[in-house]
Design a protein around this motif. Structure first.
Motif, short mmCIF file in Angstrom:
data_model
loop_
_atom_site.label_atom_id
_atom_site.label_comp_id
_atom_site.label_asym_id
_atom_site.label_seq_id
_atom_site.Cartn_x
_atom_site.Cartn_y
_atom_site.Cartn_z
N ASP A 62 0.89 -1.20 -0.06
CA ASP A 62 -0.05 0.08 -0.12
C ASP A 62 0.97 1.15 0.12
O ASP A 62 2.08 1.26 0.57
N ASP A 63 0.46 2.22 -0.66
CA ASP A 63 1.23 3.46 -0.73
C ASP A 63 0.74 4.60 0.46
O ASP A 63 1.19 5.68 0.17
N LEU A 79 -0.03 6.08 6.51
CA LEU A 79 -0.69 6.16 7.63
C LEU A 79 -1.36 4.84 7.82
O LEU A 79 -1.61 4.12 8.91
N PHE A 80 -2.00 4.44 6.84
CA PHE A 80 -2.65 2.95 6.72
C PHE A 80 -1.73 1.95 7.13
O PHE A 80 -2.17 1.10 7.88
N ILE A 81 -0.64 2.03 6.57
CA ILE A 81 0.32 1.00 6.86
C ILE A 81 0.82 0.99 8.16
O ILE A 81 0.60 -0.33 8.85
N ILE A 82 0.62 2.14 9.06
CA ILE A 82 1.25 2.07 10.54
C ILE A 82 0.09 1.37 11.17
O ILE A 82 -0.02 0.44 11.96
N GLN A 83 -1.33 1.80 10.74
CA GLN A 83 -2.47 1.35 11.57
C GLN A 83 -2.59 -0.12 11.28
O GLN A 83 -2.90 -0.81 12.23
N PHE A 84 -2.46 -0.59 10.06
CA PHE A 84 -2.82 -1.76 9.76
C PHE A 84 -1.57 -3.01 10.45
O PHE A 84 -2.14 -3.88 10.79
N VAL A 128 5.80 -3.20 1.80
CA VAL A 128 6.01 -2.72 0.63
C VAL A 128 5.03 -1.49 0.07
O VAL A 128 3.93 -2.00 0.22
N ASP A 129 5.90 -0.63 -0.59
CA ASP A 129 4.89 0.76 -0.97
C ASP A 129 4.67 1.04 -2.23
O ASP A 129 4.31 1.99 -2.71
N SER A 130 5.04 -0.02 -3.21
CA SER A 130 4.70 0.09 -4.52
C SER A 130 4.40 -1.15 -5.21
O SER A 130 5.19 -2.12 -4.81
#
Length: 244
Positions: free
Chosen positions: A7-8, A11-16, A36-38
């Motif tokens: 996911d790019d 904030l969502f990555i931190i929460q998930f 991974v962000d891309s």
């Protein structure tokens, strides 16, 4: 349970990630998380590491040339039999487009912790229920009912279509076509007399009647190719069976 979040949205990555850690603590799922962000980084990772089990993949990336659904279509012939896919998005309208990619499920942000935990537990239970069991539960794509099959009756599990996650399952009495992943059966049945002989087939050693340099003959008269990369594993498993 090895998980990738692609996911790019930082904030969502931190929460998930925190949500998955909380779920792991609550249910002892032994979750390992890779971020991974891309899609470019994900593609590279897929080519170099096959140790993961689950991908949580965003659909709508900032890159306008490719979204998550299109990415899965691009890599499906090589990879999708290896892991369980969840699409994650802010936009419910994508659910209809995602059907062609055959994800395990479609999750809409903001994610509900109980729903995510339920999905992960379902995957774990599905795998645990096969390990060291005498029976498996499968559902043919033409049926709405599950069937209970003795593990010893399974002859082979073969990949029919990786993009659609379709498998052929041959038993000593019937043939089935099911939605599942080949490595799911490989991993779950490895403590029994099962071994993978190619990217496309897992067999039950109990049903082998003979084998040569690169072919194995099963007791349903089918001959299957043994890929070079898998030959040593086959010989080891066959030797274990012979001396049992």
């Amino acid at each position: 349970m090895n998980v990738i979040i692609c996911d790019d949205d930082s904030l969502f990555i931190i929460q998930f990630k925190k949500m998955l850690i909380d779920i792991d603590v609550a249910y002892d799922l032994n979750i390992n998380i890779k971020i991974v962000d891309s899609l470019q980084k994900l593609e590279l990772f897929l080519k170099t590491d096959d140790s993961f089990d689950i991908i949580f993949l965003d659909i709508d990336f900032k890159n306008p040339d490719l979204n998550g659904i299109q990415f899965i279509s691009k890599v499906s012939d090589e990879c999708t039999e290896k892991w369980t896919l969840f699409f994650v998005t802010n936009y419910p309208r994508f659910v209809f487009d995602s059907f062609e990619a055959h994800p395990e499920n479609f999750l809409v942000k903001p994610l509900d912790k109980e729903r995510v935990a339920e999905e992960l537990l379902k995957i774990k239970h599905r795998s645990d229920n096969l390990k060291n069991k005498k029976f498996v539960c499968i559902r043919d794509i033409s049926s709405s009912d599950d069937e209970i099959i003795a593990v010893d009756c399974l002859i082979s599990i073969k990949l029919k279509n990786s993009a659609k996650r379709l498998l052929y399952i041959d038993t000593n009495s019937c043939k089935y076509v099911v939605h599942d992943r080949l490595n799911h059966f490989r991993d779950a049945l490895q403590n029994n007399c099962f071994v993978q002989i190619s990217r496309f087939a897992v067999i039950n050693i109990r049903h082998v009647t003979s084998f040569s340099h690169n072919l194995v003959r099963m007791d349903n008269a089918e001959s299957l190719h043994i890929a070079r990369h898998y030959k040593n594993a086959f010989l080891d498993k066959y030797s274990e069976f012979v001396v049992m």
